[in-house]
Design a protein around this motif. Structure first.
Motif, PDB file in Angstrom:
ATOM      1  N   THR A  87       1.995   6.890  -6.554  1.00  0.00           N
ATOM      2  CA  THR A  87       1.020   7.918  -6.932  1.00  0.00           C
ATOM      3  C   THR A  87       1.606   9.307  -6.665  1.00  0.00           C
ATOM      4  O   THR A  87       1.503  10.213  -7.489  1.00  0.00           O
ATOM      5  CB  THR A  87      -0.294   7.723  -6.138  1.00  0.00           C
ATOM      6  OG1 THR A  87      -0.727   6.392  -6.332  1.00  0.00           O
ATOM      7  CG2 THR A  87      -1.374   8.681  -6.585  1.00  0.00           C
ATOM      8  N   GLU A  88       2.236   9.448  -5.477  1.00  0.00           N
ATOM      9  CA  GLU A  88       2.854  10.738  -5.138  1.00  0.00           C
ATOM     10  C   GLU A  88       3.942  11.099  -6.145  1.00  0.00           C
ATOM     11  O   GLU A  88       4.069  12.244  -6.556  1.00  0.00           O
ATOM     12  CB  GLU A  88       3.478  10.675  -3.748  1.00  0.00           C
ATOM     13  CG  GLU A  88       2.487  10.972  -2.640  1.00  0.00           C
ATOM     14  CD  GLU A  88       3.134  10.891  -1.267  1.00  0.00           C
ATOM     15  OE1 GLU A  88       4.323  11.201  -1.135  1.00  0.00           O
ATOM     16  OE2 GLU A  88       2.420  10.494  -0.335  1.00  0.00           O
ATOM     17  N   ASP A  90       0.840  -1.212   0.000  1.00  0.00           N
ATOM     18  CA  ASP A  90       0.000   0.000   0.000  1.00  0.00           C
ATOM     19  C   ASP A  90       0.864   1.247   0.000  1.00  0.00           C
ATOM     20  O   ASP A  90       0.596   2.217  -0.702  1.00  0.00           O
ATOM     21  CB  ASP A  90      -0.883   0.017   1.261  1.00  0.00           C
ATOM     22  CG  ASP A  90      -2.266  -0.535   0.965  1.00  0.00           C
ATOM     23  OD1 ASP A  90      -2.542  -0.798  -0.212  1.00  0.00           O
ATOM     24  OD2 ASP A  90      -3.048  -0.706   1.927  1.00  0.00           O
ATOM     25  N   ASN A 103       1.050   4.166  -2.736  1.00  0.00           N
ATOM     26  CA  ASN A 103       0.859   5.588  -2.443  1.00  0.00           C
ATOM     27  C   ASN A 103       2.066   6.409  -2.884  1.00  0.00           C
ATOM     28  O   ASN A 103       1.915   7.507  -3.417  1.00  0.00           O
ATOM     29  CB  ASN A 103       0.633   5.801  -0.937  1.00  0.00           C
ATOM     30  CG  ASN A 103      -0.706   5.248  -0.503  1.00  0.00           C
ATOM     31  OD1 ASN A 103      -1.619   5.112  -1.308  1.00  0.00           O
ATOM     32  ND2 ASN A 103      -0.830   4.897   0.769  1.00  0.00           N
TER      33      ASN A 103
END
Lengths: 98, 298
Positions: A83-84, A76, A80
């Motif tokens: 994505t960042e 996860d 994330n």
């Protein structure tokens, strides 16, 4: 949640040749959500892909539920961070031609 | 088809015990397991190789067969006779080191493995149904294409897939199409199709999420005196009132004139205009005279 989208856990136990206690453990750790429909424990079909991943980690790498929980948390985090990174990358493009 | 050195794959020597092989396999499996290395083709390949090596070397019968015929698998029993004729060393030299990792395709096993251990060995594997492999695809679109929601037909592995691309999709974003991946193993469900978008921006706008940025050049006189100007937005033109004495680098926000917000119908980001005041590159004598007059007034 529609009943038609629920898969009975006993069928999954047979299907994947895995014990019910494994699913109980995943449920206790909040990794899956078991729902009861007419006294049959079920899981939503949208969660099957994740569940299969957990089964593979358990069977291939001999990870216990705690290990699977740790792996999922880390995956996860990677997700994330990716994505960042994508957002940061897109922000940088604003300044590329200056 | 090239010979595959399973011992080398697992990093053990030919005298390795079953326990050494198990340990080496588990170490590799933990490192390269596809679920721990999403979208990493190299890790996937190494995991397949380790899996195959383990399946052969951890089974006494297969290990014996592999050790006996391994490098000469193509010749099988005939090799026995060849061995008697002391041609073994000559044949062994036909296989080059560099070929060792060839032969692993999309399937679960290498051609070498299939040829040597074939269907008989595979029958011993469990009949568990598994979800199919996820497919990855890239789709390049122009920024203008993703300003509105579009329907497209993609051809993936020879199949046409109707796809709705929501307005506002970002560069590098991945969209998952359920059940459009590879077929399941032993009748299991299909995998997913993962489409990564590459958004090419050839417009004069810079994009950050749903906000757009644009630089508008103003003449010195316009910046000093102010007035109305027409500015291009992404989908048209707007008239802006410019204040007198607008400074270079001034930024104004045009609310709701940016890019559509992803999966938020009717919602738009903002457009930020930055003014770039351009000084005259040439002055006539008269203009120079007037500037000098102005300078004296300061």
């Amino acid at each position: 949640m529609q009943d038609t989208h629920l898969i009975p856990l006993p069928s999954l136990c047979t299907h994947y040749e895995i014990e019910m206690s494994f699913f109980d453990g995943l449920n206790d750790h909040g990794l899956i959500e078991i729902v009861s429909v007419e006294k049959t424990y079920c899981i939503h079909q949208d969660k099957i892909a994740d569940l299969e991943k957990m089964i593979r980690l358990h069977q291939d790498l001999h990870l216990n539920v705690e290990g699977i929980d740790a792996v999922f948390n880390l995956l996860d985090k990677i997700d994330n961070l990716q994505t960042e990174l994508m957002i940061a990358h897109n922000k940088l493009k604003r300044f590329e031609d200056f | 088809m090239a010979f595959i050195d399973y011992y080398k794959i697992l990093g053990v020597d030919k005298n390795a015990t079953k326990s050494d092989i198990k340990k080496a396999y588990r170490k590799m499996a933990r490192k390269y397991h596809p679920d721990l290395n999403p979208n990493d083709k190299e890790a996937e390949l190494k995991f397949k190789q380790a899996n195959e090596a383990n399946e052969v070397l951890s089974n006494d019968e297969n290990r014996k067969k592999y050790d006996k015929y391994g490098e000469n698998w193509q010749h099988g029993e005939a090799y026995e006779q060849a061995q008697q004729q002391q041609r073994q060393s000559q044949q062994q030299r036909q296989y080059q080191e560099g070929q060792q990792f060839e032969g692993f395709g999309e399937g679960e096993y290498s051609d070498f493995f299939e040829s040597m251990f074939g269907g008989g060995f595979r029958q011993s594997r469990s009949n568990v149904k598994f979800r199919g492999q996820d497919f990855n695809a890239n789709l390049e679109l122009n920024l203008r294409d993703v300003y509105t929601t579009e329907k497209r037909v993609l051809t993936v592995n020879g199949k046409n897939i109707r796809l709705t691309i929501p307005a506002g999709v970002q560069d590098g974003q991945v969209i998952k199409i359920k059940g459009k991946g590879g077929p399941g193993i032993n009748g299991g469900p299909h995998g997913d199709l993962l489409i990564e978008f590459k958004i090419v921006n050839t417009t004069e706008f810079k994009r950050d999420g749903s906000n757009l940025y644009k630089t508008v050049t103003l003449s010195l006189y316009k910046a000093v005196l102010g007035g109305d100007i027409m500015v291009d937005t992404f989908d048209g033109k707007v008239k802006l009132k410019l204040k007198p004495l607008t400074q270079n680098g001034t930024q104004v926000k045009l609310s709701g004139k940016g890019f559509p917000k992803y999966k938020k119908d009717g919602q738009f980001g903002d457009l930020y205009i930055t003014y770039n005041v351009e000084l005259p590159k040439k002055l006539s004598d008269k203009e120079k005279e007037l500037f000098e007059e102005l300078a004296k007034l300061q």
